[in-house]
Design a protein around this motif. Structure first.
Motif, PDB file in Angstrom:
ATOM      1  N   ASN A   1       0.866  -1.378   0.006  1.00 20.13           N
ATOM      2  CA  ASN A   1      -0.150   0.144   0.055  1.00 20.13           C
ATOM      3  C   ASN A   1       0.893   1.258   0.041  1.00 20.13           C
ATOM      4  N   VAL A   2       1.759   1.494  -0.702  1.00 21.30           N
ATOM      5  CA  VAL A   2       2.927   2.372  -0.633  1.00 21.30           C
ATOM      6  C   VAL A   2       2.816   2.620  -2.316  1.00 21.30           C
ATOM      7  N   GLY A   3       2.374   4.052  -2.377  1.00 20.35           N
ATOM      8  CA  GLY A   3       2.410   4.823  -3.824  1.00 20.35           C
ATOM      9  C   GLY A   3       1.540   4.043  -4.782  1.00 20.35           C
ATOM     10  N   GLY A   4       0.669   3.145  -4.281  1.00 27.03           N
ATOM     11  CA  GLY A   4      -0.261   2.618  -5.180  1.00 27.03           C
ATOM     12  C   GLY A   4       0.315   1.072  -5.671  1.00 27.03           C
ATOM     13  N   HIS A   5       1.302   0.878  -5.074  1.00 28.36           N
ATOM     14  CA  HIS A   5       1.771  -0.605  -5.459  1.00 28.36           C
ATOM     15  C   HIS A   5       1.430  -1.439  -4.198  1.00 28.36           C
ATOM     16  N   LYS A   6       1.650  -2.802  -4.734  1.00 31.42           N
ATOM     17  CA  LYS A   6       1.018  -3.943  -3.794  1.00 31.42           C
ATOM     18  C   LYS A   6      -0.078  -3.557  -2.894  1.00 31.42           C
ATOM     19  N   LYS A   7      -1.174  -3.343  -3.345  1.00 28.84           N
ATOM     20  CA  LYS A   7      -2.206  -2.868  -2.719  1.00 28.84           C
ATOM     21  C   LYS A   7      -3.215  -4.120  -2.144  1.00 28.84           C
ATOM     22  N   VAL A   8      -2.903  -4.141  -0.650  1.00 31.11           N
ATOM     23  CA  VAL A   8      -3.579  -5.070   0.244  1.00 31.11           C
ATOM     24  C   VAL A   8      -4.712  -4.363   1.011  1.00 31.11           C
ATOM     25  N   PRO A   9      -5.848  -4.506   0.698  1.00 32.42           N
ATOM     26  CA  PRO A   9      -6.783  -4.032   1.604  1.00 32.42           C
ATOM     27  C   PRO A   9      -6.751  -4.828   3.165  1.00 32.42           C
ATOM     28  N   MET A  10      -6.934  -4.165   3.970  1.00 34.19           N
ATOM     29  CA  MET A  10      -6.710  -4.786   5.375  1.00 34.19           C
ATOM     30  C   MET A  10      -7.709  -5.821   5.759  1.00 34.19           C
ATOM     31  N   ALA A  11      -8.962  -5.560   5.462  1.00 38.03           N
ATOM     32  CA  ALA A  11     -10.296  -6.544   5.690  1.00 38.03           C
ATOM     33  C   ALA A  11      -9.945  -7.868   4.811  1.00 38.03           C
ATOM     34  N   ASP A  12      -9.485  -7.739   3.552  1.00 37.79           N
ATOM     35  CA  ASP A  12      -9.033  -8.993   2.743  1.00 37.79           C
ATOM     36  C   ASP A  12      -7.785  -9.629   3.592  1.00 37.79           C
ATOM     37  N   LEU A  13      -6.695  -8.649   4.022  1.00 32.53           N
ATOM     38  CA  LEU A  13      -5.632  -9.395   4.652  1.00 32.53           C
ATOM     39  C   LEU A  13      -6.125 -10.314   5.884  1.00 32.53           C
ATOM     40  N   ARG A  14      -6.978  -9.579   6.783  1.00 31.84           N
ATOM     41  CA  ARG A  14      -7.614 -10.353   8.003  1.00 31.84           C
ATOM     42  C   ARG A  14      -8.328 -11.649   7.741  1.00 31.84           C
TER      43      ARG A  14
ATOM     44  N   GLN B   1       1.283 -14.167  -1.629  1.00 31.32           N
ATOM     45  CA  GLN B   1       1.359 -14.610  -2.829  1.00 31.32           C
ATOM     46  C   GLN B   1       0.420 -15.294  -3.731  1.00 31.32           C
ATOM     47  N   ASN B   2      -0.316 -16.219  -3.140  1.00 29.29           N
ATOM     48  CA  ASN B   2      -1.284 -17.184  -3.793  1.00 29.29           C
ATOM     49  C   ASN B   2      -2.553 -16.205  -3.979  1.00 29.29           C
ATOM     50  N   HIS B   3      -2.942 -15.353  -3.152  1.00 21.90           N
ATOM     51  CA  HIS B   3      -4.291 -14.643  -3.255  1.00 21.90           C
ATOM     52  C   HIS B   3      -3.879 -13.128  -3.871  1.00 21.90           C
ATOM     53  N   PHE B   4      -2.959 -12.628  -3.622  1.00 19.45           N
ATOM     54  CA  PHE B   4      -2.825 -11.228  -4.286  1.00 19.45           C
ATOM     55  C   PHE B   4      -1.827 -11.278  -5.295  1.00 19.45           C
ATOM     56  N   GLY B   5      -0.877 -12.295  -5.636  1.00 17.34           N
ATOM     57  CA  GLY B   5      -0.248 -12.353  -6.750  1.00 17.34           C
ATOM     58  C   GLY B   5       1.157 -11.516  -6.814  1.00 17.34           C
ATOM     59  N   PHE B   6       1.638 -11.031  -5.527  1.00 22.33           N
ATOM     60  CA  PHE B   6       2.998 -10.601  -5.473  1.00 22.33           C
ATOM     61  C   PHE B   6       3.588 -11.232  -4.018  1.00 22.33           C
ATOM     62  N   GLU B   7       5.088 -11.191  -4.013  1.00 25.30           N
ATOM     63  CA  GLU B   7       5.701 -11.329  -3.035  1.00 25.30           C
ATOM     64  C   GLU B   7       5.849 -10.128  -1.997  1.00 25.30           C
ATOM     65  N   VAL B   8       6.039 -10.323  -0.623  1.00 27.63           N
ATOM     66  CA  VAL B   8       5.729  -9.402   0.214  1.00 27.63           C
ATOM     67  C   VAL B   8       6.851 -10.083   1.338  1.00 27.63           C
ATOM     68  N   PRO B   9       7.952  -9.156   1.745  1.00 30.21           N
ATOM     69  CA  PRO B   9       8.706  -9.579   2.773  1.00 30.21           C
ATOM     70  C   PRO B   9       7.911  -9.315   4.034  1.00 30.21           C
ATOM     71  N   VAL B  10       7.968 -10.717   4.920  1.00 29.54           N
ATOM     72  CA  VAL B  10       7.161 -10.618   6.189  1.00 29.54           C
ATOM     73  C   VAL B  10       8.251 -11.003   7.330  1.00 29.54           C
ATOM     74  N   ILE B  11       8.225 -10.076   8.380  1.00 33.36           N
ATOM     75  CA  ILE B  11       8.758 -10.463   9.589  1.00 33.36           C
ATOM     76  C   ILE B  11       7.996 -10.699  10.714  1.00 33.36           C
ATOM     77  N   ALA B  12       8.207 -11.525  11.556  1.00 29.62           N
ATOM     78  CA  ALA B  12       7.180 -11.828  12.653  1.00 29.62           C
ATOM     79  C   ALA B  12       8.174 -11.824  13.836  1.00 29.62           C
ATOM     80  N   LYS B  13       7.495 -10.988  14.923  1.00 30.76           N
ATOM     81  CA  LYS B  13       8.148 -11.029  16.277  1.00 30.76           C
ATOM     82  C   LYS B  13       7.177 -11.211  17.405  1.00 30.76           C
ATOM     83  N   THR B  14       7.593 -11.843  18.468  1.00 29.00           N
ATOM     84  CA  THR B  14       6.770 -12.096  19.637  1.00 29.00           C
ATOM     85  C   THR B  14       6.698 -10.592  20.162  1.00 29.00           C
ATOM     86  N   ARG B  15       5.555 -10.438  21.044  1.00 32.00           N
ATOM     87  CA  ARG B  15       5.549  -8.921  21.726  1.00 32.00           C
ATOM     88  C   ARG B  15       6.659  -8.644  22.504  1.00 32.00           C
ATOM     89  N   LEU B  16       7.515  -9.816  23.308  1.00 37.68           N
ATOM     90  CA  LEU B  16       8.521  -9.575  23.824  1.00 37.68           C
ATOM     91  C   LEU B  16       9.764  -8.989  23.110  1.00 37.68           C
TER      92      LEU B  16
END
Length: 178
Positions: A12-25, A66-81
């Motif tokens: 969702n930066v500059g009109g690229h790689k649009k991912v609506p948050m409701a769809d993502l959830r 990738q399967n749903h939106f058709g593009f790759e997105v870097p993902v980083i997961a962290k615990t709250r701590l």
């Protein structure tokens, strides 16, 4: 089920790689995650997962996007701590901390790569790398800085994504009761 804060880079930066948050959830809920929440449009997700390995969480989310939106997105997961430690390790104080940017790294870079990255300097800008966090401050602001996260990712051999102080505070608050 453990709570994780998942940070997506470059959506969702500059009109690229649009991912609506409701769809993502919905996508993440259908991918086996529960209590999925998002914060603003820039790829901040709080969720619960029965997966214990963060690499598995990241890969599951990356493949789902990738399967749903058709593009790759870097993902980083962290615990709250982990995210709290990154936040608290910020070497800047008070107002400077509130004006800082927190670059969340996928892992702890090798010391020799940190030394190499630390050689890069720009006027009115400073950064510090502590474990899996890079802390950046520019008196001109992030948008006018010469700071280039792609260069740091390549130099440090990690994935990275940036969040401002307010976003960090909000993500920590949203994940507090989880």
């Amino acid at each position: 089920m453990k709570t994780h804060i998942v940070l997506l880079r470059g959506i969702n930066v500059g009109g690229h790689k649009k991912v609506p948050m409701a769809d993502l959830r919905e996508l993440l809920s259908n991918s086996g995650f529960s209590e999925v929440q998002t914060y603003i449009q820039s790829g901040n997700v709080i969720l619960k997962s029965s997966l214990t390995n963060k690499d598995d969480i990241e890969l599951t989310i990356q493949k789902s996007i990738q399967n749903h939106f058709g593009f790759e997105v870097p993902v980083i997961a962290k615990t709250r701590l982990e995210l709290l430690r990154i936040f608290e390790d910020c070497p800047f104080m008070d107002t400077k901390k509130e004006q800082s940017y927190f670059v969340i790294l996928s892992g702890i870079p090798k010391q020799e790569l940190i030394v190499k990255a630390s050689e890069k300097t720009f006027e009115n800008e400073e950064f510090k790398i502590i474990n899996d966090g890079l802390y950046f401050h520019s008196s001109a602001g992030y948008g006018k800085s010469k700071f280039n996260m792609n260069w740091f990712e390549k130099t440090l051999n990690v994935k990275a994504t940036t969040r401002n102080y307010k976003t960090m505070v909000k993500l920590l608050a949203m994940s507090e009761d989880s």
